[in-house]
Write an enzyme that holds these catalytic residues in place. Structure first.
Site, mmCIF file in Angstrom:
data_model
loop_
_atom_site.group_PDB
_atom_site.id
_atom_site.type_symbol
_atom_site.label_atom_id
_atom_site.label_comp_id
_atom_site.label_asym_id
_atom_site.label_seq_id
_atom_site.Cartn_x
_atom_site.Cartn_y
_atom_site.Cartn_z
ATOM 1 N N ARG A 396 6.524 -10.634 -11.578
ATOM 2 C CA ARG A 396 6.020 -9.482 -10.888
ATOM 3 C C ARG A 396 4.392 -9.287 -11.022
ATOM 4 O O ARG A 396 3.810 -8.737 -9.767
ATOM 5 C CB ARG A 396 6.693 -8.168 -11.339
ATOM 6 C CG ARG A 396 6.311 -6.714 -10.437
ATOM 7 C CD ARG A 396 7.217 -5.601 -10.741
ATOM 8 N NE ARG A 396 7.520 -4.761 -9.594
ATOM 9 C CZ ARG A 396 6.246 -3.800 -9.339
ATOM 10 N NH1 ARG A 396 5.183 -4.019 -10.009
ATOM 11 N NH2 ARG A 396 6.680 -2.914 -8.406
ATOM 12 N N CYS A 397 3.963 -9.338 -11.981
ATOM 13 C CA CYS A 397 2.367 -9.041 -12.325
ATOM 14 C C CYS A 397 1.409 -10.225 -11.281
ATOM 15 O O CYS A 397 0.254 -9.738 -10.834
ATOM 16 C CB CYS A 397 1.848 -9.328 -13.743
ATOM 17 S SG CYS A 397 2.376 -7.813 -14.902
ATOM 18 N N MET A 398 2.109 -11.203 -11.304
ATOM 19 C CA MET A 398 1.301 -12.324 -10.554
ATOM 20 C C MET A 398 1.381 -12.443 -9.074
ATOM 21 O O MET A 398 0.982 -13.108 -8.283
ATOM 22 C CB MET A 398 1.632 -13.894 -11.046
ATOM 23 C CG MET A 398 1.358 -13.941 -12.652
ATOM 24 S SD MET A 398 1.806 -15.559 -13.055
ATOM 25 C CE MET A 398 3.490 -15.820 -12.876
#
Length: 406
Positions: A396-398
């Site tokens: 999700r962060c990426m």
């Protein structure tokens, strides 16, 4: 619409990524803390892992666009913008002396290919690369040739944080760290000048705002409800300012903001490191926050530009059920085992990317949590992330969704 994201789980149609580049090569043990890393990733393997992540997305029908490409296109479409961009980038990079501003501008401007230029601004510039042959200052005399005049931007592959897609608009963030705040320059130029986004995206927050907020703390619960973490990197003041903009001065359909008050911790740096939605009725959650989490409901007040804020004295399940209008299940990272949960949450076991209801991308290393997710009937797409996770971020962060189905 150029941007359209009203939820976390429906079919992901278009997403923004950044392929890790040579900026990772300019990480050193002495700069890890300043640049918000705990270790130095091996670039070649990090790129292989990231390419596989993009491949999985594409194989599942997601259009993948890259930050570096959109910014290159922005400069290509607007030839007169290059000088303005470079001068702003150099100033915000902490270059204040006339000598170094001039030398750095001349060096960067000599790079004719815009893609090469953008990648170089991300990579950083050291002293030996620019023309400062005359050692006529104290800085020149005491600085080694390897000194980074323009610091690298190794966190760029976490595209979730510089901005957040909310409905048809964008929350362009004021970042917690001076190092990361430069990352938002790229999004600012893309949304203002790229032909696909110019005059087509409502700005719900701007990078020159006084209070910090980051995209990892922003979750679209549904078309009318937004969840935002009060965290190490997102201040309560920013949430209040954003709420007023959304409620009183925008076209947004958001009517309620749920503020999740998280413990301030490197491990819990954003809401999505401990809590993500993975299906209509399912969320992953790190059990370590359940005893301390406080939730506040923010809505419009009767008076213009004022907010009504109420603490919700109820279980998290019941709070979510009210807004989703269905029963929900919280799936504990590591199955709730204290040691396993701490280990797998640190390696982003709770940081899942949902690409359609019940279909999620996760790191393969979080074996206990992944097996539990599979046992709940979820389709779990596992990717390697041994090097990527060193930056403390998961799938999700990426990724920054630009378009999802309603």
């Amino acid at each position: 619409m150029a941007i359209h994201v009203t939820n976390e789980i429906k079919t992901l149609k278009k997403v923004l990524l950044h392929r890790p580049g040579k900026e990772l090569l300019n990480l050193t043990p002495n700069t890890l803390k300043e640049l918000l890393f705990d270790d130095i990733p091996f670039l070649e393997e990090a790129q292989e892992e990231h390419d596989n992540f993009a491949r999985v997305l594409k194989e599942n029908g997601v259009e993948v666009v890259y930050l570096e490409d959109l910014m290159t296109q922005t400069l290509d479409q607007n030839p007169g913008l290059r000088e303005k961009f470079l001068k702003q980038f150099i100033t915000e990079g902490g270059i204040y002396t006339k000598k170094y501003k001039t030398a750095l501008f001349e060096f960067l401007n000599s790079i004719k290919d815009n893609k090469e230029l953008i990648l170089k601004t991300m990579e950083g510039v050291n002293l030996k690369e620019i023309d400062t042959t005359e050692k006529d200052s104290l800085v020149d005399l005491v600085s080694p040739p390897s000194k980074m005049v323009l610091a690298p931007m190794p966190n760029l592959y976490f595209t979730r944080d510089p901005f957040a897609s909310v409905g048809d608009g964008v929350v362009l963030n004021k970042m917690y760290s001076k190092t990361r705040n430069r990352e938002t320059i790229f999004a600012d130029y893309i949304f203002k000048y790229h032909k696909d986004y110019k005059d087509r995206v409502e700005m719900l927050y701007t990078r020159d705002a006084p209070s910090t907020i980051e995209g990892g703390d922003i979750l679209n619960i549904n078309e009318t409800t937004l969840a935002i973490g009060i965290s190490q990197r997102t201040q309560a003041d920013a949430i209040s300012d954003l709420a007023k903009k959304i409620f009183y001065d925008s076209n947004s359909k958001i009517r309620t903001i749920l503020a999740f008050d998280l413990p301030e911790s490197r491990a819990f740096m954003h809401l999505d490191t401990v809590f993500t939605q993975i299906d209509y009725d399912k969320f992953t959650i790190h059990p370590g926050i359940l005893g301390t989490l406080r939730v506040f409901e923010i809505t419009r007040a009767n008076n213009e530009d004022e907010l009504t804020i109420r603490e919700k004295h109820d279980t998290l399940e019941h709070i979510l059920e009210k807004y989703l209008e269905r029963k929900v299940e919280l799936i504990l990272c590591g199955g709730g085992d204290e040691i396993i949960a701490a280990r797998e949450q640190w390696n982003d076991g709770s940081n899942t990317l949902c690409i359609s209801p019940g279909k999620i991308i996760v790191y393969s290393r979080n074996t206990v949590t992944n097996d539990i997710l599979k046992s709940k009937g979820l389709e779990v797409l596992e990717i390697k992330g041994a090097e990527l996770v060193r930056g403390r971020g998961g799938p999700r962060c990426m990724s920054m969704p630009l378009e999802r189905e309603d």
